[in-house]
Design a protein around this motif. Structure first.
Motif, PDB file in Angstrom:
ATOM      1  N   TYR A  67       1.205   2.985  -4.286  1.00 12.14           N
ATOM      2  CA  TYR A  67       2.596   3.158  -3.874  1.00 12.14           C
ATOM      3  C   TYR A  67       3.053   4.598  -4.118  1.00 12.14           C
ATOM      4  CZ  TYR A  67       3.193  -1.795  -2.953  1.00 12.14           C
ATOM      5  OH  TYR A  67       3.081  -3.041  -2.409  1.00 12.14           O
ATOM      6  N   GLY A  68       4.147   4.966  -3.489  1.00 14.18           N
ATOM      7  CA  GLY A  68       4.589   6.350  -3.494  1.00 14.18           C
ATOM      8  C   GLY A  68       5.402   6.737  -4.711  1.00 14.18           C
ATOM      9  N   THR A  69       4.840   6.584  -5.887  1.00 14.98           N
ATOM     10  CA  THR A  69       5.542   7.003  -7.101  1.00 14.98           C
ATOM     11  C   THR A  69       5.581   8.527  -7.185  1.00 14.98           C
ATOM     12  OG1 THR A  69       3.508   7.037  -8.427  1.00 14.98           O
ATOM     13  CG2 THR A  69       4.699   4.934  -8.285  1.00 14.98           C
ATOM     14  N   LYS A  70       6.434   9.030  -8.053  1.00 18.28           N
ATOM     15  CA  LYS A  70       6.547  10.480  -8.218  1.00 18.28           C
ATOM     16  C   LYS A  70       5.217  11.080  -8.650  1.00 18.28           C
ATOM     17  CE  LYS A  70       9.238  13.998 -10.675  1.00 18.28           C
ATOM     18  NZ  LYS A  70      10.344  14.239 -11.661  1.00 18.28           N
ATOM     19  N   ALA A  71       4.541  10.407  -9.590  1.00 17.32           N
ATOM     20  CA  ALA A  71       3.254  10.912 -10.080  1.00 17.32           C
ATOM     21  C   ALA A  71       2.205  10.910  -8.975  1.00 17.32           C
ATOM     22  CB  ALA A  71       2.783  10.072 -11.264  1.00 17.32           C
ATOM     23  N   HIS A  72       2.229   9.889  -8.129  1.00 16.39           N
ATOM     24  CA  HIS A  72       1.259   9.808  -7.041  1.00 16.39           C
ATOM     25  C   HIS A  72       1.490  10.921  -6.020  1.00 16.39           C
ATOM     26  CE1 HIS A  72      -0.728   7.175  -3.695  1.00 16.39           C
ATOM     27  NE2 HIS A  72      -1.464   8.208  -4.029  1.00 16.39           N
ATOM     28  N   VAL A  73       2.731  11.130  -5.632  1.00 18.47           N
ATOM     29  CA  VAL A  73       3.053  12.180  -4.666  1.00 18.47           C
ATOM     30  C   VAL A  73       2.655  13.547  -5.210  1.00 18.47           C
ATOM     31  CG1 VAL A  73       4.929  13.343  -3.434  1.00 18.47           C
ATOM     32  CG2 VAL A  73       4.879  10.842  -3.577  1.00 18.47           C
ATOM     33  N   GLU A  74       2.898  13.766  -6.494  1.00 19.27           N
ATOM     34  CA  GLU A  74       2.523  15.040  -7.117  1.00 19.27           C
ATOM     35  C   GLU A  74       1.009  15.215  -7.133  1.00 19.27           C
ATOM     36  OE1 GLU A  74       2.908  18.695  -8.491  1.00 19.27           O
ATOM     37  OE2 GLU A  74       4.596  17.405  -7.916  1.00 19.27           O
ATOM     38  N   ALA A  75       0.271  14.137  -7.380  1.00 19.67           N
ATOM     39  CA  ALA A  75      -1.188  14.208  -7.366  1.00 19.67           C
ATOM     40  C   ALA A  75      -1.712  14.557  -5.970  1.00 19.67           C
ATOM     41  CB  ALA A  75      -1.785  12.890  -7.839  1.00 19.67           C
ATOM     42  N   ILE A  76      -1.075  14.005  -4.940  1.00 22.42           N
ATOM     43  CA  ILE A  76      -1.477  14.328  -3.568  1.00 22.42           C
ATOM     44  C   ILE A  76      -1.244  15.809  -3.289  1.00 22.42           C
ATOM     45  CG2 ILE A  76      -0.995  13.917  -1.125  1.00 22.42           C
ATOM     46  CD1 ILE A  76      -0.172  11.048  -1.914  1.00 22.42           C
ATOM     47  N   ARG A  77      -0.127  16.344  -3.765  1.00 22.63           N
ATOM     48  CA  ARG A  77       0.168  17.766  -3.558  1.00 22.63           C
ATOM     49  C   ARG A  77      -0.834  18.647  -4.280  1.00 22.63           C
ATOM     50  NH1 ARG A  77       6.665  17.340  -4.721  1.00 22.63           N
ATOM     51  NH2 ARG A  77       7.294  16.492  -2.677  1.00 22.63           N
ATOM     52  N   THR A  78      -1.256  18.199  -5.460  1.00 22.14           N
ATOM     53  CA  THR A  78      -2.174  19.004  -6.272  1.00 22.14           C
ATOM     54  C   THR A  78      -3.619  18.896  -5.779  1.00 22.14           C
ATOM     55  OG1 THR A  78      -0.764  18.669  -8.212  1.00 22.14           O
ATOM     56  CG2 THR A  78      -3.033  19.400  -8.614  1.00 22.14           C
ATOM     57  N   LEU A  79      -4.071  17.688  -5.529  1.00 20.16           N
ATOM     58  CA  LEU A  79      -5.471  17.439  -5.191  1.00 20.16           C
ATOM     59  C   LEU A  79      -5.732  17.369  -3.691  1.00 20.16           C
ATOM     60  CD1 LEU A  79      -6.157  14.599  -7.818  1.00 20.16           C
ATOM     61  CD2 LEU A  79      -6.685  17.043  -8.039  1.00 20.16           C
ATOM     62  N   GLY A  80      -4.668  17.138  -2.929  1.00 20.02           N
ATOM     63  CA  GLY A  80      -4.851  16.848  -1.516  1.00 20.02           C
ATOM     64  C   GLY A  80      -5.194  15.382  -1.344  1.00 20.02           C
ATOM     65  N   PRO A  81      -5.031  14.830  -0.156  1.00 19.05           N
ATOM     66  CA  PRO A  81      -5.325  13.413   0.070  1.00 19.05           C
ATOM     67  C   PRO A  81      -6.828  13.140   0.021  1.00 19.05           C
ATOM     68  CG  PRO A  81      -4.733  14.493   2.125  1.00 19.05           C
ATOM     69  CD  PRO A  81      -4.496  15.488   1.042  1.00 19.05           C
ATOM     70  N   CYS A  82      -7.172  11.908  -0.337  1.00 21.89           N
ATOM     71  CA  CYS A  82      -8.562  11.472  -0.332  1.00 21.89           C
ATOM     72  C   CYS A  82      -8.754  10.478   0.815  1.00 21.89           C
ATOM     73  CB  CYS A  82      -8.951  10.845  -1.671  1.00 21.89           C
ATOM     74  SG  CYS A  82      -8.210   9.221  -1.978  1.00 21.89           S
ATOM     75  N   ARG A  83      -9.941   9.912   0.909  1.00 23.13           N
ATOM     76  CA  ARG A  83     -10.267   9.009   2.019  1.00 23.13           C
ATOM     77  C   ARG A  83      -9.383   7.767   2.022  1.00 23.13           C
ATOM     78  NH1 ARG A  83     -13.675   7.821   5.969  1.00 23.13           N
ATOM     79  NH2 ARG A  83     -14.677   5.780   6.151  1.00 23.13           N
ATOM     80  N   LEU A  84      -8.809   7.417   0.883  1.00 17.68           N
ATOM     81  CA  LEU A  84      -7.983   6.216   0.798  1.00 17.68           C
ATOM     82  C   LEU A  84      -6.548   6.441   1.267  1.00 17.68           C
ATOM     83  CD1 LEU A  84      -8.991   4.568  -2.602  1.00 17.68           C
ATOM     84  CD2 LEU A  84      -9.660   3.883  -0.308  1.00 17.68           C
ATOM     85  N   HIS A  85      -6.167   7.678   1.466  1.00 12.28           N
ATOM     86  CA  HIS A  85      -4.778   7.952   1.823  1.00 12.28           C
ATOM     87  C   HIS A  85      -4.522   7.744   3.313  1.00 12.28           C
ATOM     88  CE1 HIS A  85      -4.596   9.987  -2.164  1.00 12.28           C
ATOM     89  NE2 HIS A  85      -3.382   9.452  -2.116  1.00 12.28           N
ATOM     90  N   ARG A  86      -3.318   7.316   3.605  1.00 12.87           N
ATOM     91  CA  ARG A  86      -2.871   7.086   4.982  1.00 12.87           C
ATOM     92  C   ARG A  86      -2.296   8.399   5.499  1.00 12.87           C
ATOM     93  NH1 ARG A  86       0.164   1.281   3.681  1.00 12.87           N
ATOM     94  NH2 ARG A  86      -1.658   0.289   2.706  1.00 12.87           N
ATOM     95  N   LEU A  87      -3.098   9.107   6.255  1.00 10.20           N
ATOM     96  CA  LEU A  87      -2.776  10.483   6.610  1.00 10.20           C
ATOM     97  C   LEU A  87      -1.585  10.603   7.549  1.00 10.20           C
ATOM     98  CD1 LEU A  87      -6.409  11.846   7.073  1.00 10.20           C
ATOM     99  CD2 LEU A  87      -4.976  11.865   5.013  1.00 10.20           C
ATOM    100  N   THR A  88      -1.187   9.510   8.172  1.00  8.06           N
ATOM    101  CA  THR A  88      -0.031   9.543   9.078  1.00  8.06           C
ATOM    102  C   THR A  88       1.279   9.241   8.360  1.00  8.06           C
ATOM    103  OG1 THR A  88      -0.531   7.240   9.658  1.00  8.06           O
ATOM    104  CG2 THR A  88      -1.361   8.953  11.133  1.00  8.06           C
ATOM    105  N   PHE A  89       1.215   8.933   7.068  1.00 10.11           N
ATOM    106  CA  PHE A  89       2.435   8.619   6.319  1.00 10.11           C
ATOM    107  C   PHE A  89       3.110   9.903   5.848  1.00 10.11           C
ATOM    108  CE2 PHE A  89       2.518   3.927   5.002  1.00 10.11           C
ATOM    109  CZ  PHE A  89       1.916   3.529   6.179  1.00 10.11           C
ATOM    110  N   LYS A  90       4.422   9.875   5.836  1.00  7.46           N
ATOM    111  CA  LYS A  90       5.221  11.081   5.633  1.00  7.46           C
ATOM    112  C   LYS A  90       4.883  11.840   4.355  1.00  7.46           C
ATOM    113  CE  LYS A  90      10.023  12.698   5.593  1.00  7.46           C
ATOM    114  NZ  LYS A  90      11.453  12.293   5.699  1.00  7.46           N
ATOM    115  N   LYS A  91       4.713  11.163   3.244  1.00  9.70           N
ATOM    116  CA  LYS A  91       4.483  11.860   1.974  1.00  9.70           C
ATOM    117  C   LYS A  91       3.022  12.231   1.757  1.00  9.70           C
ATOM    118  CE  LYS A  91       8.460   9.851  -0.390  1.00  9.70           C
ATOM    119  NZ  LYS A  91       8.939   9.052  -1.566  1.00  9.70           N
TER     120      LYS A  91
END
Length: 213
Positions: free
Chosen positions: A175-199
């Motif tokens: 889910y799109g928690t603050k910590a998760h969104v920050e991790a995506i910004r830091t690490l970039g998305p992985c294969r499990l991420h939904r690349l068409t989703f806004k965050k």
């Protein structure tokens, strides 16, 4: 006496009706998972309710009991790359269809949580159905499907978190928690991420006009 549902001039007994629900539709990572379940007329499932209203401990208690007592049950998964290809609504229908088709007994009628029916081209079965708004809290078979979907998905996300560390998937389940969104910004998305989703998808940066001097 068996409970009977009347629909379209036809009657269906409880042990012929499958409840269907999904989990993970609003996540930024991981699959959307659907559960389908036919309950017998009599069953012993304490606390059975919408999975979101239950603690993890109670869901874990119910999960094996539902599978043991159900007339039939199934789980269906649609992965992030499918979600990106066909959108989350169509992927949810695909997961629901897979859950229904995974059941060892084909139901005669489906009750779907929410406000939409599974399109026939996705279901690939000629089964009458109705949607039930907030059915996960009012229809026991849908509640059971909700618990199956949520528990299966949570267990899956814990396992996947070991393969894709650093995002905290084992705690927020995608889910799109603050910590998760920050991790995506830091690490970039992985294969499990939904690349068409806004965050998750990278935001277009405004072009800066080069200086003339």
């Amino acid at each position: 006496m068996a409970q009977v549902l009347l629909f379209g001039g036809r009657s269906f007994e409880a042990h012929e009706i499958a409840g269907v629900d999904e989990a993970g539709r609003g996540c930024l990572a991981g699959p959307v998972v659907a559960g389908a379940c036919i309950l017998p007329v009599e069953y012993d499932l304490p606390w059975l309710n919408d999975s979101k209203q239950l603690s993890e401990a109670r869901r874990e208690t119910l999960y094996p009991l539902i599978r043991e007592q159900a007339v039939a049950w199934g789980v269906g998964v649609a992965w992030p790359w499918e979600i990106d290809a066909i959108n989350i609504l169509q992927a949810t229908f695909r997961a629901m269809s897979r859950a229904v088709r995974a059941m060892k007994v084909e139901p005669r009628f489906l009750r779907i949580d929410g406000d939409k029916l599974i399109p026939r081209h996705a279901l690939q079965l000629d089964i009458p159905q109705e949607f039930v708004i907030k059915g996960d809290g009012s229809v026991p078979a849908i509640s059971a499907a909700s618990v199956l979907a949520k528990t299966f998905r949570d267990r899956l996300m814990v396992r996947l978190a070991r393969r894709y560390p650093g995002y905290g998937l084992e705690s927020h389940m995608g889910y799109g928690t603050k910590a998760h969104v920050e991790a995506i910004r830091t690490l970039g998305p992985c294969r499990l991420h939904r690349l068409t989703f806004k965050k998750v998808k990278p935001e277009d940066k405004p072009q800066v006009q080069a200086s003339l001097f």
